[in-house]
Scaffold this active site. Structure first.
Site, PDB file in Angstrom:
ATOM      1  CG  ASP A  49      -0.348   0.009   2.516  1.00 48.21           C
ATOM      2  OD1 ASP A  49       0.889  -0.153   2.598  1.00 48.21           O
ATOM      3  OD2 ASP A  49      -1.075   0.176   3.513  1.00 48.21           O
ATOM      4  CB  SER A  50       4.584   1.726  -0.060  1.00 48.18           C
ATOM      5  OG  SER A  50       4.811   0.636  -0.924  1.00 48.18           O
ATOM      6  CE  LYS A 118       3.237  -6.008   3.721  1.00 43.14           C
ATOM      7  NZ  LYS A 118       2.766  -4.848   4.530  1.00 43.14           N
ATOM      8  CD  GLU A 120       0.795  -1.485   8.065  1.00 44.98           C
ATOM      9  OE1 GLU A 120       0.510  -0.710   9.006  1.00 44.98           O
ATOM     10  OE2 GLU A 120       1.261  -1.099   6.980  1.00 44.98           O
ATOM     11  CD  GLU A 187       8.018  -0.376   7.286  1.00 45.02           C
ATOM     12  OE1 GLU A 187       7.019  -1.033   6.963  1.00 45.02           O
ATOM     13  OE2 GLU A 187       8.273   0.754   6.825  1.00 45.02           O
TER      14      GLU A 187
HETATM   15  O1  KIV Z   1       3.549  -1.105   1.574  1.00 46.12           O
HETATM   16  C1  KIV Z   1       4.703  -1.568   1.482  1.00 46.12           C
HETATM   17  O2  KIV Z   1       5.430  -1.327   0.519  1.00 46.12           O
HETATM   18  C2  KIV Z   1       5.180  -2.399   2.582  1.00 46.12           C
HETATM   19  C3  KIV Z   1       6.640  -2.702   2.619  1.00 46.12           C
HETATM   20  C4  KIV Z   1       7.337  -1.496   3.079  1.00 46.12           C
HETATM   21  C5  KIV Z   1       6.945  -3.882   3.433  1.00 46.12           C
HETATM   22  O3  KIV Z   1       4.431  -2.771   3.423  1.00 46.12           O
END
Ligand code: KIV
Length: 269
Positions: A49-50, A118, A120, A187
């Site tokens: 989500d980055s 994924k 968090e 992270e």
């Molecule tokens: O959103 C992302 O790119 C991530 C990575 C930094 C692990 O969660």
């Protein structure tokens, strides 16, 4: 009737089995064309989500909508053949209850054909991770610096500088592992804590700003390619795409303005 040859991608159990073995290589990717290149070298590709910050100019990942993750997830799956594709669940799509998380994770998996999601959070997400994995959705966990909680954490801060806080992170890692996560992203974590967690849990740890002590590494592709104006201190920049793009664009602009832009017979083959 002929069927299309099946694509054989790295599987979730294959990633899980790499605990303590050959380091796991991973990168983020958001588009079909970059994903096709990364696919040759990465064991898994994260549609992180980055992308909200990196591609869409958002100030944090909090505003990323589910449909945007699905759109980029589809592109990355289309562009790849080998790597496991993992798609991030964005903020607000899984925290409310295990049932809400299941509905949204299933939507991501059905619409993108990715291999895992994924999310968090540590101990607080354990019940949800168990609910998803028991129902056929592989989950990669993400603990330590969790960007979706940056408002609560007061920014993007390295975790574990104070040894008294290590217990919380160790308990988070244990909880997500016990709940069935197949790997954990660590992270922004000090090296001795990342090393300790890596020794403690039976699933691979994937570090980002958490030292070489992890079972694998992930970086944001645009950061390591030198495409972003600002990158976190821990990122080694392997490319110079930002300046390279600027050189190309400015040369093109000059050629158009000077009328030295190549004529048709020079360009069209
Ligand atoms: O959103 C992302 O790119 C991530 C990575 C930094 C692990 O969660």
């Amino acid at each position: 009737m002929s069927k299309q040859a099946p694509i054989r991608r790295t599987t979730v159990p294959q990633i899980a089995a790499r605990k303590g073995g050959d380091p796991i290589v991973s990168l983020t990717s958001y588009h079909a064309h970059t994903a096709a290149i990364v696919d040759k070298y990465a064991d898994f590709i994260l549609v992180g989500d980055s992308l909200g910050m990196v591609m869409h100019g958002m100030e944090s990942t909090v505003g990323v909508p589910l449909d945007l993750m699905i759109m980029h997830g589809k592109a990355v799956v289309r562009g790849t053949k080998q790597a496991l594709v993992v798609v991030d669940m964005p903020f607000g799509t899984y925290e409310e209850s295990p049932a809400v998380a299941f509905r949204n994770a299933a939507k991501i998996m059905k619409e993108t054909s990715c291999g895992a999601v994924k999310l968090e959070g540590g101990a607080r997400m354990a019940e949800t991770i168990r609910f998803l994995t028991e129902r056929g959705i592989p989950v990669m966990a993400h603990i330590g610096l969790t960007p979706q909680s940056s408002h609560v954490m007061g920014g993007f801060k390295t975790q574990g500088r104070d040894e008294d806080s290590w217990g919380i992170h160790e308990a988070d890692a244990q909880a997500v592992s016990d709940a069935g996560a197949f790997a954990i992203v660590l992270e922004g974590m000090v090296e001795p804590l990342a090393a300790k967690i890596t020794k403690q849990v039976p699933i691979p740890t994937i570090g980002i700003g958490a030292s070489a002590e992890c079972d694998g590494q992930i970086l944001v592709l645009e950061d390591m390619l030198g495409l972003n104006e600002w990158t976190p201190k821990f990122v080694k920049v392997y490319g110079d795409l930002g300046p390279a793009i600027e050189r190309a664009v400015s040369q093109y602009a000059d050629e158009v303005k000077d009328r030295t832009f190549p004529s048709e017979d020079e360009v069209y083959r």
